[in-house]
Design an enzyme around this catalytic site. Structure first.
Site, short mmCIF file in Angstrom:
data_model
loop_
_atom_site.label_atom_id
_atom_site.label_comp_id
_atom_site.label_asym_id
_atom_site.label_seq_id
_atom_site.Cartn_x
_atom_site.Cartn_y
_atom_site.Cartn_z
N ARG A 242 0.83 -1.21 0.00
CA ARG A 242 0.00 0.00 0.00
C ARG A 242 0.87 1.25 0.00
O ARG A 242 1.91 1.30 0.67
CB ARG A 242 -0.92 0.01 1.23
N ASP A 243 0.40 2.27 -0.74
CA ASP A 243 1.09 3.55 -0.73
C ASP A 243 0.96 4.18 0.67
O ASP A 243 -0.10 4.14 1.29
CB ASP A 243 0.47 4.49 -1.79
N ILE A 244 2.05 4.77 1.13
CA ILE A 244 2.07 5.35 2.47
C ILE A 244 1.20 6.62 2.55
O ILE A 244 0.76 7.02 3.63
CB ILE A 244 3.53 5.64 2.89
N ASN B 8 4.36 7.24 -13.06
CA ASN B 8 4.93 8.57 -13.19
C ASN B 8 6.39 8.44 -13.62
O ASN B 8 7.12 7.58 -13.10
CB ASN B 8 4.85 9.32 -11.85
N HIS C 178 7.74 2.08 -10.55
CA HIS C 178 6.59 1.54 -9.83
C HIS C 178 5.31 1.96 -10.53
O HIS C 178 5.26 3.00 -11.18
CB HIS C 178 6.56 2.00 -8.36
N MET C 179 4.29 1.15 -10.36
CA MET C 179 2.98 1.43 -10.94
C MET C 179 2.00 1.66 -9.80
O MET C 179 1.96 0.89 -8.84
CB MET C 179 2.56 0.22 -11.78
N HIS C 180 1.22 2.72 -9.92
CA HIS C 180 0.17 2.99 -8.93
C HIS C 180 -1.11 2.29 -9.38
O HIS C 180 -1.48 2.35 -10.56
CB HIS C 180 -0.14 4.50 -8.86
P1 DGP Z 1 5.73 8.66 -7.35
O1 DGP Z 1 5.33 10.09 -7.16
O2 DGP Z 1 5.10 8.03 -8.59
O3 DGP Z 1 7.23 8.48 -7.32
O4 DGP Z 1 5.11 7.88 -6.12
C1 DGP Z 1 5.84 7.47 -5.02
C2 DGP Z 1 4.87 6.98 -3.99
O5 DGP Z 1 5.59 6.23 -3.04
C3 DGP Z 1 4.15 8.08 -3.22
O6 DGP Z 1 2.77 8.07 -3.54
C4 DGP Z 1 4.38 7.76 -1.76
C5 DGP Z 1 4.96 6.36 -1.79
N1 DGP Z 1 5.97 6.09 -0.78
C6 DGP Z 1 7.10 6.81 -0.58
N2 DGP Z 1 7.81 6.27 0.43
C7 DGP Z 1 7.11 5.17 0.85
C8 DGP Z 1 7.34 4.20 1.87
O7 DGP Z 1 8.33 4.22 2.58
N3 DGP Z 1 6.40 3.24 2.01
C9 DGP Z 1 5.29 3.18 1.22
N4 DGP Z 1 4.42 2.19 1.45
N5 DGP Z 1 5.04 4.09 0.25
C10 DGP Z 1 5.94 5.07 0.08
#
Ligand code: DGP
Length: 113
Positions: free
Chosen positions: A28-30, A86, A99-101
């Site tokens: 999951r995104d943080i 992105n 990475h892919m969202h």
């Molecule tokens: P982007 O902007 O496409 O590079 O998205 C990076 C995403 O990564 C952003 O939505 C927040 C997420 N993210 C950053 N650090 C961490 C982390 O330590 N853990 C998790 N689960 N997500 C993270």
């Protein structure tokens, strides 16, 4: 390597892993932008989409296959969801590891801005 996603992949940052195989992991995104916001990440450190090689095509294709499976697992496949990668500063990329969202669980904006 000073890469946050490589650290997650290496188990150095405790993170609930929703999917993993020998090439790809998902978590999951943080900072979720939607009720479902997952990241599908290759174990291989590819800094950004524009640095993928032709030999990575199957890997990137599998990221989509896994995202579709996760969309089903998360229950957003019927209503719809969005996959986004992105790339670079103006593309909104913050973490320099491909990475892919996967976003879903609410009506997303018609605009991609
Ligand atoms: P982007 O902007 O496409 O590079 O998205 C990076 C995403 O990564 C952003 O939505 C927040 C997420 N993210 C950053 N650090 C961490 C982390 O330590 N853990 C998790 N689960 N997500 C993270």
């Amino acid at each position: 390597m000073d890469c946050i996603f490589c650290k997650i992949i290496a188990g150095e940052i405790p993170t609930e892993i929703l999917y993993q195989d020998k090439e790809i992991i998902a978590f999951r995104d943080i900072k979720p932008l939607a009720p479902v916001h997952l990241l599908i990440v290759p174990r291989k450190h590819i800094p950004s989409l524009d640095q993928m090689e032709e030999s990575d095509a199957a890997l990137v294709g599998r990221m989509v296959v896994i995202a579709n499976k996760l969309a089903k697992d998360e229950g957003v496949d019927q209503k719809g969801y969005r996959l986004a990668i992105n790339c670079g500063a103006e593309g909104g990329q913050l973490v320099p590891h491909l990475h892919m969202h996967l976003l879903g669980g609410r009506k997303l904006s018609d605009r991609l801005s």
